[in-house]
Design an enzyme around this catalytic site. Structure first.
Site, PDB file in Angstrom:
ATOM      1  N   LYS A   5      99.546 -47.511  -1.905  1.00  0.00           N
ATOM      2  CA  LYS A   5      98.746 -48.485  -2.667  1.00  0.00           C
ATOM      3  C   LYS A   5      98.564 -48.010  -4.095  1.00  0.00           C
ATOM      4  O   LYS A   5      98.740 -48.775  -5.038  1.00  0.00           O
ATOM      5  CB  LYS A   5      97.379 -48.642  -1.994  1.00  0.00           C
ATOM      6  CG  LYS A   5      96.322 -49.246  -2.879  1.00  0.00           C
ATOM      7  CD  LYS A   5      94.975 -49.251  -2.180  1.00  0.00           C
ATOM      8  CE  LYS A   5      93.846 -49.599  -3.128  1.00  0.00           C
ATOM      9  NZ  LYS A   5      93.540 -48.531  -4.097  1.00  0.00           N
ATOM     10  N   ASP A  99      86.033 -50.863  -5.774  1.00  0.00           N
ATOM     11  CA  ASP A  99      85.215 -50.198  -4.765  1.00  0.00           C
ATOM     12  C   ASP A  99      83.852 -49.786  -5.289  1.00  0.00           C
ATOM     13  O   ASP A  99      83.703 -49.439  -6.443  1.00  0.00           O
ATOM     14  CB  ASP A  99      85.927 -48.935  -4.301  1.00  0.00           C
ATOM     15  CG  ASP A  99      87.253 -49.260  -3.653  1.00  0.00           C
ATOM     16  OD1 ASP A  99      87.305 -50.242  -2.916  1.00  0.00           O
ATOM     17  OD2 ASP A  99      88.210 -48.523  -3.904  1.00  0.00           O
TER      18      ASP A  99
HETATM   19  C1  UD1 Z   1      92.555 -43.562  -8.731  1.00  0.00           C
HETATM   20  C2  UD1 Z   1      92.805 -44.144  -7.348  1.00  0.00           C
HETATM   21  C3  UD1 Z   1      91.649 -43.810  -6.414  1.00  0.00           C
HETATM   22  C4  UD1 Z   1      91.414 -42.315  -6.397  1.00  0.00           C
HETATM   23  C5  UD1 Z   1      91.232 -41.788  -7.818  1.00  0.00           C
HETATM   24  C6  UD1 Z   1      91.085 -40.276  -7.869  1.00  0.00           C
HETATM   25  C7  UD1 Z   1      94.079 -46.120  -7.827  1.00  0.00           C
HETATM   26  C8  UD1 Z   1      94.147 -47.603  -7.796  1.00  0.00           C
HETATM   27  N1  UD1 Z   1      92.938 -45.584  -7.452  1.00  0.00           N
HETATM   28  O1  UD1 Z   1      91.404 -44.213  -9.267  1.00  0.00           O
HETATM   29  O2  UD1 Z   1      91.999 -44.260  -5.090  1.00  0.00           O
HETATM   30  O3  UD1 Z   1      90.235 -42.055  -5.644  1.00  0.00           O
HETATM   31  O4  UD1 Z   1      92.359 -42.156  -8.631  1.00  0.00           O
HETATM   32  O5  UD1 Z   1      92.159 -39.670  -7.240  1.00  0.00           O
HETATM   33  O6  UD1 Z   1      95.049 -45.444  -8.138  1.00  0.00           O
HETATM   34  N2  UD1 Z   1      86.609 -41.478 -15.427  1.00  0.00           N
HETATM   35  C9  UD1 Z   1      85.876 -41.498 -16.588  1.00  0.00           C
HETATM   36  N3  UD1 Z   1      86.382 -42.171 -17.666  1.00  0.00           N
HETATM   37  C10 UD1 Z   1      87.598 -42.790 -17.647  1.00  0.00           C
HETATM   38  C11 UD1 Z   1      88.348 -42.749 -16.444  1.00  0.00           C
HETATM   39  C12 UD1 Z   1      87.828 -42.089 -15.352  1.00  0.00           C
HETATM   40  O7  UD1 Z   1      84.781 -40.933 -16.671  1.00  0.00           O
HETATM   41  O8  UD1 Z   1      88.001 -43.366 -18.675  1.00  0.00           O
HETATM   42  C13 UD1 Z   1      86.064 -40.755 -14.245  1.00  0.00           C
HETATM   43  C14 UD1 Z   1      85.779 -41.685 -13.078  1.00  0.00           C
HETATM   44  O9  UD1 Z   1      84.516 -42.261 -13.184  1.00  0.00           O
HETATM   45  C15 UD1 Z   1      85.869 -40.730 -11.906  1.00  0.00           C
HETATM   46  C16 UD1 Z   1      86.946 -39.742 -12.347  1.00  0.00           C
HETATM   47  O10 UD1 Z   1      87.045 -39.875 -13.768  1.00  0.00           O
HETATM   48  O11 UD1 Z   1      84.652 -40.038 -11.754  1.00  0.00           O
HETATM   49  C17 UD1 Z   1      88.306 -39.965 -11.721  1.00  0.00           C
HETATM   50  O12 UD1 Z   1      88.740 -41.261 -11.986  1.00  0.00           O
HETATM   51  P1  UD1 Z   1      90.285 -41.660 -12.072  1.00  0.00           P
HETATM   52  O13 UD1 Z   1      91.134 -40.460 -11.787  1.00  0.00           O
HETATM   53  O14 UD1 Z   1      90.489 -42.373 -13.344  1.00  0.00           O
HETATM   54  O15 UD1 Z   1      90.417 -42.640 -10.853  1.00  0.00           O
HETATM   55  P2  UD1 Z   1      91.047 -44.087 -10.821  1.00  0.00           P
HETATM   56  O16 UD1 Z   1      92.313 -44.091 -11.610  1.00  0.00           O
HETATM   57  O17 UD1 Z   1      90.008 -45.090 -11.121  1.00  0.00           O
END
Ligand code: UD1
Length: 400
Positions: A5, A99
């Site tokens: 996914k 989510d």
């Molecule tokens: C993706 C996955 C999700 C997985 C996550 C971490 C998809 C669709 N989803 O989510 O299933 O759990 O990676 O492996 O691929 N953050 C910030 N600022 C930003 C971006 C992120 O503070 O601009 C923080 C988020 O709040 C979170 C952390 O960084 O606490 C990790 O997020 P991120 O790695 O970006 O996860 P997703 O890409 O949203």
């Protein structure tokens, strides 16, 4: 094992980068795939989903505005931001839903695109980006965000000059995306390491790409064996992508055999308690944290689970407590004393992975466990109930 996914949705977004027809195979039959197709259709593509194939035809002129119902229903829709900035130099993307696992800001997505020369802002619930020309830049991420790495990567492939992303996410899904972009003509070095270097090119061309196997689904089945003291053989994934979870399961007492295209696992006894600390890849994945909690709930001894990625994921613990788990949380730690038995209860999934974790706990709880809001599970697991039935589980889908 079907495709991941967390990869396929980004591969679909990457199809926006090249005019013409891109084919993605090994697409999982999950709800998020047609939702992503709707996002692409809203931007002007035509999308055909047949079996495990997505055929996406991208026009010469794309709409740069993603603001329709499908966007709000799909967190991953934000990954069209990078391709739209790369291709159209402007984007208006509605802030997505997804989510309930904690705050998911976009600051790193925006600052990365700003470094490439775009102006970025949030206006009336939309992320708005604009640039005359994207130019390569040196970008250091504060945290190896998966989504930010992907968006910057997908914008930088069409920027002028060289971009270096430091502290980039190293997930196998990033490698998969970079591989597809490479087939499309992008020049990327270092995907899978903390430093990715991208040399921008004028244009990309369409390709056909097979989605990497879903390590989170594979890992869920590994924990299913662990929780139920059963055995499972998983094909269609690279077991190295699950090195950290399989290592923990070994410590809990499982026997694990690595196969060419997967792994076999057997848990011959009540699992021993082990600690889990979620971290960006190659650490223990946050997406398997609910499954680790289910294991800890029935393990012999005391386990400490530390969540370092999404702060609100411990809502799931309250549901486990309803099933008799001896658990407490404090900030980003959960402490569990394993019980020999859990007892069935009505429980509610709060997100995809929590839903799957509750089902695993339900498999070993005495009595009939009712898991509600199972629509979440459909967003990430193809054939979840059928696969569990074929493994011998007594599970039935009754509604929703
Ligand atoms: C993706 C996955 C999700 C997985 C996550 C971490 C998809 C669709 N989803 O989510 O299933 O759990 O990676 O492996 O691929 N953050 C910030 N600022 C930003 C971006 C992120 O503070 O601009 C923080 C988020 O709040 C979170 C952390 O960084 O606490 C990790 O997020 P991120 O790695 O970006 O996860 P997703 O890409 O949203």
């Amino acid at each position: 094992m079907a495709g991941a996914k967390n990869s396929v949705l980004k591969l679909m977004a990457a199809a926006l980068l090249a005019e013409g027809t891109t084919v993605i195979t090994n697409c999982p039959a999950i709800l998020d795939v047609p939702l992503m197709a709707d996002v692409l259709i809203g931007l002007g593509c035509s999308v055909e989903l047949t079996g495990d194939r997505a055929t996406i035809t991208t026009p010469a002129e794309l709409s740069h505005e993603a603001d329709f119902p499908a966007v709000g229903r799909l967190r991953a829709s934000v990954c069209v931001l990078g391709p739209l900035m790369g291709r159209c130099h402007r984007a208006r993307v509605a802030l997505p839903g997804g989510d309930a696992i904690g705050s998911r800001p976009l600051d790193m997505h925006q600052s990365g695109l700003r470094a490439l020369g775009a102006t970025m802002s949030i206006e009336h619930g939309m992320v708005v980006g604009q640039a005359d020309q994207l130019r390569g830049a040196q970008i250091g991420l504060d945290f190896p965000s998966v989504g930010a790495t992907e968006n910057i990567l997908m914008a930088a492939v069409l920027a002028q000059g060289t971009t270096v992303i430091d502290n980039a996410a190293r997930e196998p899904e990033i490698i998969d995306l970079a591989a597809m972009l490479g087939q499309m003509g992008a020049k990327i070095v270092g995907a899978g390491s903390a430093t990715i270097t991208i040399e921008g090119v004028e244009a990309l061309h369409p390709t056909e790409h097979r989605t990497v196997g879903d390590r989170v689904v594979g890992g869920t089945w590994a924990f299913a064996a662990g929780v139920t003291r059963g055995s499972v053989v998983v094909h269609g994934i690279d077991a190295r992508h699950l090195a950290a979870p399989l290592e923990r399961l070994l410590q809990a007492g499982a026997a694990v055999d690595v196969l060419d295209d997967g792994f076999a696992i057997e848990m011959p006894r009540r699992p021993r308690a082990v600690d889990f600390i979620t971290m960006p890849y190659p650490g223990f994945p946050t997406d398997l944290q609910p499954m680790a909690l289910a294991l800890a709930a029935v393990a012999d001894g005391h386990s400490l689970i530390t969540e370092n990625v999404f702060e609100a994921r411990f809502r799931f613990v309250d549901e486990l407590i309803r099933m008799g788990a001896d658990a407490r949380t404090d900030g980003h730690h959960a402490s569990l004393r394993g019980r020999a038995n859990l007892s069935s209860a009505p429980v509610w999934s709060t997100d995809i992975r929590a839903g799957a974790g509750l089902v695993l706990a339900g498999l070993v709880a005495e009595g009939i466990t009712e898991v509600h809001e199972v629509g979440h599970i459909d967003r990430g697991y193809p054939r979840f109930v059928e696969d569990l039935q074929s493994l011998g589980a007594q599970i039935e889908r009754v509604a929703g």
